[in-house]
Structure formats: C-alpha cells, structure tokens
Design a protein around this motif. Structure first.
Motif, PDB file in Angstrom:
ATOM      1  N   ARG A  91       0.783  -1.149  -0.004  1.00 42.95           N
ATOM      2  CA  ARG A  91       0.038   0.067  -0.050  1.00 42.95           C
ATOM      3  C   ARG A  91       0.769   1.260  -0.030  1.00 42.95           C
ATOM      4  NH1 ARG A  91      -4.688  -1.696   4.578  1.00 42.95           N
ATOM      5  NH2 ARG A  91      -5.917  -3.116   3.205  1.00 42.95           N
ATOM      6  N   ALA A  92       1.877   1.203   0.692  1.00 43.07           N
ATOM      7  CA  ALA A  92       2.748   2.501   0.847  1.00 43.07           C
ATOM      8  C   ALA A  92       3.544   2.583  -0.669  1.00 43.07           C
ATOM      9  CB  ALA A  92       3.945   2.095   1.747  1.00 43.07           C
ATOM     10  N   TRP A  93       3.785   1.475  -1.274  1.00 42.18           N
ATOM     11  CA  TRP A  93       4.487   1.707  -2.420  1.00 42.18           C
ATOM     12  C   TRP A  93       3.294   2.181  -3.612  1.00 42.18           C
ATOM     13  CZ3 TRP A  93       2.571  -0.379  -7.047  1.00 42.18           C
ATOM     14  CH2 TRP A  93       3.369  -0.170  -8.395  1.00 42.18           C
ATOM     15  N   ALA A  94       2.166   1.764  -3.453  1.00 45.60           N
ATOM     16  CA  ALA A  94       1.068   2.189  -4.298  1.00 45.60           C
ATOM     17  C   ALA A  94       0.585   3.950  -4.289  1.00 45.60           C
ATOM     18  CB  ALA A  94      -0.229   1.956  -4.250  1.00 45.60           C
ATOM     19  N   ALA A  95       1.019   4.361  -2.881  1.00 44.38           N
ATOM     20  CA  ALA A  95       0.311   5.571  -2.627  1.00 44.38           C
ATOM     21  C   ALA A  95       1.706   6.716  -2.537  1.00 44.38           C
ATOM     22  CB  ALA A  95       0.035   5.845  -1.037  1.00 44.38           C
ATOM     23  N   ALA A  96       2.946   6.190  -2.797  1.00 49.29           N
ATOM     24  CA  ALA A  96       4.114   6.918  -3.095  1.00 49.29           C
ATOM     25  C   ALA A  96       4.189   7.466  -4.359  1.00 49.29           C
ATOM     26  CB  ALA A  96       5.322   6.191  -2.680  1.00 49.29           C
ATOM     27  N   CYS A 101      12.742   5.986  -7.101  1.00 50.33           N
ATOM     28  CA  CYS A 101      13.396   4.666  -6.736  1.00 50.33           C
ATOM     29  C   CYS A 101      12.371   3.680  -5.998  1.00 50.33           C
ATOM     30  CB  CYS A 101      14.649   4.993  -5.956  1.00 50.33           C
ATOM     31  SG  CYS A 101      16.008   5.948  -6.889  1.00 50.33           S
ATOM     32  N   THR A 102      11.539   4.377  -5.024  1.00 50.07           N
ATOM     33  CA  THR A 102      10.774   3.441  -4.459  1.00 50.07           C
ATOM     34  C   THR A 102       9.339   3.174  -5.212  1.00 50.07           C
ATOM     35  OG1 THR A 102       9.680   5.273  -3.506  1.00 50.07           O
ATOM     36  CG2 THR A 102      11.585   4.308  -2.429  1.00 50.07           C
ATOM     37  N   THR A 103       8.944   3.890  -6.317  1.00 54.39           N
ATOM     38  CA  THR A 103       7.767   3.566  -7.010  1.00 54.39           C
ATOM     39  C   THR A 103       8.108   3.071  -8.243  1.00 54.39           C
ATOM     40  OG1 THR A 103       8.073   6.108  -8.069  1.00 54.39           O
ATOM     41  CG2 THR A 103       6.727   5.683  -6.024  1.00 54.39           C
ATOM     42  N   SER A 104       9.063   2.466  -8.672  1.00 57.34           N
ATOM     43  CA  SER A 104       9.649   1.850  -9.846  1.00 57.34           C
ATOM     44  C   SER A 104       8.599   0.571  -9.899  1.00 57.34           C
ATOM     45  CB  SER A 104      11.171   1.283 -10.005  1.00 57.34           C
ATOM     46  OG  SER A 104      11.487   0.629  -8.923  1.00 57.34           O
ATOM     47  N   PRO A 105       8.714   0.129 -11.251  1.00 54.00           N
ATOM     48  CA  PRO A 105       7.711  -1.005 -11.532  1.00 54.00           C
ATOM     49  C   PRO A 105       8.167  -2.058 -10.765  1.00 54.00           C
ATOM     50  CG  PRO A 105       7.970   0.227 -13.472  1.00 54.00           C
ATOM     51  CD  PRO A 105       8.890   0.941 -12.387  1.00 54.00           C
ATOM     52  N   SER A 106       9.555  -2.441 -10.954  1.00 55.91           N
ATOM     53  CA  SER A 106      10.144  -3.775 -10.485  1.00 55.91           C
ATOM     54  C   SER A 106      10.073  -3.737  -8.792  1.00 55.91           C
ATOM     55  CB  SER A 106      11.785  -3.936 -10.584  1.00 55.91           C
ATOM     56  OG  SER A 106      12.389  -2.683 -10.125  1.00 55.91           O
ATOM     57  N   SER A 107      10.075  -2.635  -8.195  1.00 54.36           N
ATOM     58  CA  SER A 107       9.903  -2.690  -6.812  1.00 54.36           C
ATOM     59  C   SER A 107       8.326  -2.857  -6.402  1.00 54.36           C
ATOM     60  CB  SER A 107      10.333  -1.307  -6.060  1.00 54.36           C
ATOM     61  OG  SER A 107       9.544  -0.227  -6.633  1.00 54.36           O
ATOM     62  N   GLY A 108       7.331  -2.343  -7.221  1.00 52.56           N
ATOM     63  CA  GLY A 108       6.046  -2.713  -7.023  1.00 52.56           C
ATOM     64  C   GLY A 108       5.800  -4.159  -7.181  1.00 52.56           C
ATOM     65  N   LEU A 109       6.560  -4.815  -8.275  1.00 53.59           N
ATOM     66  CA  LEU A 109       6.282  -6.338  -8.549  1.00 53.59           C
ATOM     67  C   LEU A 109       6.686  -7.122  -7.419  1.00 53.59           C
ATOM     68  CD1 LEU A 109       4.986  -8.378 -10.478  1.00 53.59           C
ATOM     69  CD2 LEU A 109       7.165  -8.161 -11.521  1.00 53.59           C
ATOM     70  N   ALA A 110       7.826  -6.446  -6.895  1.00 52.27           N
ATOM     71  CA  ALA A 110       8.526  -7.196  -5.610  1.00 52.27           C
ATOM     72  C   ALA A 110       7.701  -7.191  -4.325  1.00 52.27           C
ATOM     73  CB  ALA A 110       9.744  -6.789  -5.470  1.00 52.27           C
ATOM     74  N   HIS A 111       7.061  -6.181  -4.438  1.00 53.61           N
ATOM     75  CA  HIS A 111       6.011  -5.941  -3.115  1.00 53.61           C
ATOM     76  C   HIS A 111       4.921  -6.940  -3.258  1.00 53.61           C
ATOM     77  CE1 HIS A 111       8.170  -3.038  -0.941  1.00 53.61           C
ATOM     78  NE2 HIS A 111       7.984  -1.945  -1.785  1.00 53.61           N
ATOM     79  N   LEU A 112       4.306  -6.964  -4.570  1.00 54.02           N
ATOM     80  CA  LEU A 112       3.259  -7.823  -4.569  1.00 54.02           C
ATOM     81  C   LEU A 112       3.457  -9.198  -4.506  1.00 54.02           C
ATOM     82  CD1 LEU A 112       1.239  -6.091  -7.460  1.00 54.02           C
ATOM     83  CD2 LEU A 112       0.574  -6.497  -5.410  1.00 54.02           C
ATOM     84  N   ALA A 113       4.692  -9.631  -5.214  1.00 52.09           N
ATOM     85  CA  ALA A 113       5.142 -11.048  -4.825  1.00 52.09           C
ATOM     86  C   ALA A 113       5.383 -11.459  -3.612  1.00 52.09           C
ATOM     87  CB  ALA A 113       6.481 -11.131  -5.737  1.00 52.09           C
ATOM     88  N   ALA A 114       5.726 -10.263  -2.683  1.00 54.95           N
ATOM     89  CA  ALA A 114       6.162 -10.839  -1.392  1.00 54.95           C
ATOM     90  C   ALA A 114       4.745 -10.854  -0.817  1.00 54.95           C
ATOM     91  CB  ALA A 114       6.714  -9.553  -0.491  1.00 54.95           C
ATOM     92  N   LEU A 115       3.816 -10.184  -0.839  1.00 52.07           N
ATOM     93  CA  LEU A 115       2.500 -10.354  -0.580  1.00 52.07           C
ATOM     94  C   LEU A 115       1.967 -11.737  -0.746  1.00 52.07           C
ATOM     95  CD1 LEU A 115       0.006  -9.160   0.869  1.00 52.07           C
ATOM     96  CD2 LEU A 115      -0.620  -8.003  -1.097  1.00 52.07           C
ATOM     97  N   HIS A 116       2.155 -12.049  -2.254  1.00 49.13           N
ATOM     98  CA  HIS A 116       1.545 -13.281  -2.519  1.00 49.13           C
ATOM     99  C   HIS A 116       2.331 -14.632  -1.668  1.00 49.13           C
ATOM    100  CE1 HIS A 116       0.063 -11.641  -6.455  1.00 49.13           C
ATOM    101  NE2 HIS A 116      -0.784 -11.284  -5.348  1.00 49.13           N
ATOM    102  N   ALA A 117       3.509 -14.413  -1.326  1.00 43.13           N
ATOM    103  CA  ALA A 117       4.198 -15.322  -0.934  1.00 43.13           C
ATOM    104  C   ALA A 117       3.771 -15.401   0.471  1.00 43.13           C
ATOM    105  CB  ALA A 117       5.644 -15.105  -0.932  1.00 43.13           C
ATOM    106  N   ALA A 118       3.709 -14.463   1.225  1.00 43.89           N
ATOM    107  CA  ALA A 118       3.308 -14.198   2.723  1.00 43.89           C
ATOM    108  C   ALA A 118       1.872 -14.892   2.801  1.00 43.89           C
ATOM    109  CB  ALA A 118       3.201 -12.992   3.198  1.00 43.89           C
ATOM    110  N   LEU A 119       0.823 -14.579   1.897  1.00 42.80           N
ATOM    111  CA  LEU A 119      -0.425 -15.413   1.831  1.00 42.80           C
ATOM    112  C   LEU A 119      -0.245 -16.686   1.551  1.00 42.80           C
ATOM    113  CD1 LEU A 119      -3.612 -14.486   1.788  1.00 42.80           C
ATOM    114  CD2 LEU A 119      -3.497 -14.386  -0.511  1.00 42.80           C
ATOM    115  N   ALA A 120       0.530 -17.274   0.557  1.00 45.80           N
ATOM    116  CA  ALA A 120       0.851 -18.544   0.354  1.00 45.80           C
ATOM    117  C   ALA A 120       1.359 -19.252   1.627  1.00 45.80           C
ATOM    118  CB  ALA A 120       1.652 -18.867  -0.972  1.00 45.80           C
TER     119      ALA A 120
END
Length: 650
Positions: A91-96, A101-120
C-alpha cells in the motif's frame, strides 16, 4: 449438508518472485466437487472452500466434510504479522509518488510477490485450509473469496503489463502509465509525429505491417496512440507475436466499419425524416480534390423523435454529378431521394445558391421541382445573396476593379518568396496581408484591414524591397509600381470606403449564419444594411475624406486627386489660379463616378436579390411573429388564411 466448493489454484514460482520471466504452471490440483477457476500464472497449489448459496449450483454434488480448525487470531502470530507487514509495504508503494526509486515497476512487483508469498505461506497450512473449507455460506467467506480473486487478477495483469513495458524507454513508459492524462508527453509525441517523414505520407501506405516506415498515416497514428494507451499497446503486442489473427487494422476492415457506421447513421436520419413526413432540401455543388463535381444533399425537417421538438438539418451524403445543367442536377436529386425512400410530394422547401442552373426561372432545378411539386417553395441562400451584392459592387466601375487588383498584387508579391515575406514581417507590427477570396467577398475585410491600418508600414516594406540588391528584377518592378499606387490619394480614399462597407456587411453575414436566425430576423438584418447604405451614401463620403486625409498625412502623401491635362493658354492679369477648382473637380468626379455608382449598385442589388424573401414574409411573416399575430383582427386573420391557402394549394 455442506454447500459446494470453489477451488483457487495458486502456483508458486520456482525462482525469486521479483523477476519478469514467464513462469510455467506447476503443482498438483486436489480433486473437489466445486468448479476450478484458473488464476494468474504466479500461483500453484490448490485450496477449496464452500460457495455461498447464491453462487452454488443445484447440480453440484455434495462436498466432502472437512474438520474445522481455527485460524490463528492473534496479530502477534508470525505468519499474520508478516502478512500485515507485506500488505502495508504494498500500500505504501502504491501511495508513494515522490521518490522514483521506491515507485519503480520492479519494486512494485516485488512488493506484490512478497504479499503473495506471505499469503501462500499462510494458506498452505492445514489449519487455515480446514477453516476456510468449513466457513460456510457467510458474508466473510464471500468477501474473502472476492478479495482473493481480485488480488490474483490484479497481480496477473500487472505482470503482463510489466513484460510489455520492460523494453520501453522511460519517457514512453511514463506516458503509457499515465494514459491520456499525461498531456505534456502527448504534446511532445504529437509534435514528433507531425515533424516526422511519415506525417506527410498517404493515409493508407504501401505496407500494412505495424512499425513499418511505409505503412501510412493511419497505422502511424495507431502506433502513436499505443504509446499512451495500455489497451492499444497490448493489442499491438498480440498482433506482433501473432497471438491473434483478426486485429481489425487493415484498410479493408476499417472501410467496412466506416461503411457500417455510415449506413446506421443514414438509416437513423431517414427514420427521423419519415416520422416528420414533410421536409426541405438544400443542395450545393463543389469540386473535390480529384476535380470531380459533387453535390451535397442536406435535409431540413422537424425532429419529433425526442421529447424536445427542434428544427434540425441532416447531411445525407455527396452525390456524384456528371451533368451540371439544371436537368442533370434535377435527375440526380430525384434518383437519390427515391433511393432513400422519400416522397417528392412531401418536399415543402428548397434552398440553393444563386447559380443559373439552380435558380433559373425556366430551366433551373427549382423550376423543375416546382413543376413536380408546387408546394416546394424556393428560397435562395441569404448569405450567398448578400455575397453576390458585394460582387456586383466590386464590378460596378473600373476604379473598384483596379483597387482589388492592387490588394491582391500586394499579397502575391510578398508571399511569392520567403525573403520578401521576411521583409514584410520586419515592418508590419501585427496584421499580415491576406489573399482575396473570390467566393466569400465579406471575408475580404481581412485583406483590406491589413492595408487600412498598416498602409505606412507596408509602403515602407515595398520601398525596402525595391532598393534591396538581392531582389529579382520583376519583384523590384512590382514593388516600385505598388509603392506608387499605394501613395495615391485615390487608393487611400477607396481603401477607407471599402473597409467601412466590408465591415458592415461582414457583421450582417455572421448574424445571418446563426442557427437561431428566422425569417423575421433575416429581414431586419437586410433592412438594417439597406438603411446603412442609404445613410452612408449621404454622409459617408465626407467622413471618409477626413479619415483618408489623416492617413495621407502620416504617409506623406498629398491629399489631392489627379487632374486631367488641360490646354494651356495665356492668363489675363485679373484671372485667379484655377488649381483649387481643378482639385475640387477631381474630388467630385471620384464621388460621382466611384462612390455613388458603387452604393447605388448595392441598393438595387439588395432589393432584387431579396425580393423572394419579402414575398415569403408577406405570407408567413405574421405567423412567425407572435406580436404581429396578436395585433391582427378577425378580418385580417381571415384574409391571411385565404392567402396562405391559395399559396399552399396552387
């Protein structure tokens, strides 16, 4: 009995989640009685949980019973704490928006992948799976299911988008990400497209392939739109990868789509006209770029298809014309009306220009249509009639013809070379010279106004052009000739007179083109311009002389008229100098042979060309003016009724 279950398939990536490679689906799916829903390509193992009664199917078999085990409810649980942390980071990445550097597409994908991994990690445990399986048809389970579906779809769409834009330049990626809201980059790309060599190519090129230099302007515009629109961008990507075979970008399918749209619009217009029953027609002929004569057909009717009843005009198309005579145009008109399914007896009005093939009282289109349908009243275009009045004035005497010839020569001289045009711009502060328009004389006010208010500057530019060493001999001669002509008082006075006349006529012409103009208002405007000409005939010459003398003083020109050569004779000692009398005679000749002739022509032309309008006003005028209608008594109303009946039923 438990309700049927829906299955979600989560495929775990075999490599770090922040990479942009395509993952293959893996993992074994457990058998359940619920339907299987494929998700984005970043999930693997399956869980199953019951559907709500609203989502369940009557034909679905009874699901297996699964023992209920409670989910961990404490926020201090490691798995839940990790899930909350990854959610806050995404959420912080989406709002920034400030730090790139913190709003790059690769960092956003990394945050989503980490969220999916935690959910999994949480869902792979037997306790959460069992709890979800026995949750039952509750609002919480429905919200949880919808949230999982939305999260999986968003992740898959995000990954596909990143794969597309991974090789794009940073500026184009920013434009595509922001879409059409990014006006700054849109302006840059539009300028780049206009300045490119492809912009001057044909609309349909010799090649139909994307990203080819010879594919024409249409595909080039599609490529440019793809830089700002993700949907179009994904469509072009699928075409290049040959994922789809029907892309709807070829010239044949585009022409077919345009034809279908045109056919549907035409059918809608025809339906409106038939509901109104009665209509009027407006025709006009012109040449296209291929020098083919074509006639535009416009229908005017009362639109009663909507709640608001309005008088509207509809364009039905261009009609190819081979014979421009009155008979040839009439036959084309009748054939087109029959093809549209309109009855010629339902025509109640016809409006054309004042051409002899249209207006002719014996062989014109209006006469031939009146012979077929006596109720199809003819009314010439009021703006065109006013324009022809100016044409008559401009041809009333040789001096007027010479005046407009000088105006056109000034434009031709400066516009014939970039160097000469630069000389003009160096001297002219604001208005540049304009070419005369042969079809719209009221627009000639722009051509005359540029000289009227900048005569000293234009004369200085001609002087410099004449004495410049790099000027061509013919241009030097023209500059010297125009310099002398502008410096005559006759030209200055004619310039002031014509500016006043064109300005007044242009104001009336603009009002006549208003969509709210009616018969009564049109006659008021025509009566107003006729009154102006009458007043200007009596007072305009004296006022124009004062203004012309002021301009001549600024230009250093003597305010006198040319005097005809007189025979010399010996003067007696008591004779006075007759030079002043000769100047007065030249002024009188200009007023009688130039000014009065021109204004008399204007008055007579206006009366003749708007005679039909006066006839219509005598018949329908009281009906169009509520105040006039209320002022009529019963006898006058009865007379008006009989006149209108005889006129409509003749």
């Amino acid at each position: 009995m438990s309700s049927p279950r829906r299955r979600l398939r989560f495929i775990y990536p075999p490599h770090p989640p922040w990479t942009l490679h395509n993952e293959s689906r893996a993992g074994k799916t457990a058998r359940t009685s619920g339907p299987s829903i494929p998700m984005a390509p970043a999930f693997g193992r399956s869980i199953s949980f019951p559907l709500s009664p609203a989502r369940s199917s009557s034909s679905t078999k009874q699901a297996r019973h699964v023992r209920s085990i409670s989910l961990p409810t404490c926020r201090a649980h490691p798995l839940l704490a990790h899930l909350h942390a990854t959610t806050r980071a995404a959420r912080a990445w989406a709002a920034a928006t400030a730090d790139p550097c913190t709003t790059s597409p690769s960092s956003g994908l990394a945050h989503l992948a980490a969220l999916h991994a935690a959910l999994a990690e949480l869902l792979v445990l037997p306790e959460p799976r069992a709890a979800l399986a026995t949750a039952g048809a509750t609002a919480f389970s429905d919200r949880l299911l919808d949230g999982l579906l939305a999260l999986a779809d968003a992740h898959g769409a995000f990954r596909e988008t990143l794969i597309v834009v991974d090789i794009m330049p940073p500026r184009k990626y920013a434009s595509a990400h922001d879409g059409y809201r990014d006006w700054k980059h849109i302006s840059e790309s539009l300028k780049e497209h206009e300045n490119s060599a492809k912009h001057i190519t044909a609309f349909q090129g010799s090649n139909n392939h994307l990203y080819n230099e010879q594919n024409g302007n249409f595909l080039a515009c599609v490529e440019m739109v793809a830089e700002f629109d993700l949907v179009m961008q994904d469509h072009l990507r699928r075409i290049e990868r040959k994922d789809i075979h029907y892309h709807y970008l070829s010239n044949k399918i585009q022409n077919e789509l345009i034809s279908l749209l045109a056919s549907d619009i035409t059918n809608t217009i025809i339906k409106i006209i038939k509901e109104a029953k009665y209509f009027s027609i407006i025709l006009d002929c012109t040449l296209d770029v291929s020098h083919e004569e074509q006639m535009s057909l416009i229908v005017r009717c009362v639109n009663i298809s909507s709640n608001k009843i309005e008088v509207e005009e509809y364009f039905l198309g261009f009609l190819k014309v081979d014979d421009t005579s009155g008979l040839g145009l009439f036959n084309v008109l009748i054939d087109s009306l029959e093809s549209f399914g309109h009855d010629i007896d339902d025509i109640r009005g016809q409006g054309y220009d004042n051409g002899s093939n249209m207006k002719g009282n014996h062989q014109g289109v209006q006469k031939r249509l009146l012979d077929k349908n006596p109720r199809a009243f003819y009314m010439p275009c009021a703006c065109h009639s006013l324009n022809l009045t100016l044409c008559d004035m401009a041809k009333s005497c040789n001096e007027v013809v010479s005046f407009f010839g000088i105006v056109q020569r000034i434009y031709t001289l400066f516009s014939g070379s970039t160097k000469r045009w630069k000389v003009l711009l160096d001297h002219v502060p604001s208005l540049t010279v304009k070419s005369l328009c042969n079809t719209r004389w009221e627009s000639c006010i722009k051509s005359v106004a540029a000289i009227r208010y900048q005569a000293p500057h234009i004369r200085a530019a001609l002087f410099e052009l004449h004495h410049a060493s790099d000027t061509e001999p013919m241009a030097k001669s023209d500059a010297k000739s125009l310099y002398d002509l502008i410096g005559t008082f006759e030209f200055i006075l004619g310039m002031v007179i014509w500016h006043d006349i064109l300005y007044a006529v242009n104001v009336v012409s603009k009002k006549l083109q208003s969509s709210s103009m009616c018969l009564h208002s049109t006659l008021e405007q025509i009566d107003g311009i006729m009154s102006y000409f009458d007043k200007y005939r009596n007072e305009g010459f004296a006022s124009s002389m004062v203004v012309a003398k002021d301009i001549a003083s600024v230009m250093g020109v003597e305010a006198s008229f040319p005097v005809k050569r007189r025979a010399l004779r010996k003067k007696h000692y008591d004779e006075n100098d007759c030079s002043n009398e000769a100047n007065l005679q030249g002024e009188k000749d200009f007023e009688v042979n130039y000014f009065l002739v021109m204004l008399d022509m204007a008055s007579s032309s206006l009366k003749n060309r708007f005679e039909d309008l006066q006839v219509f006003n005598g018949i329908f005028g009281p009906l169009l003016n509520s105040s006039s209608l209320k002022s009529l008594d019963h006898i006058k109303l009865k007379e008006l009724y009989h006149v209108g009946k005889n006129f409509l039923c003749r």
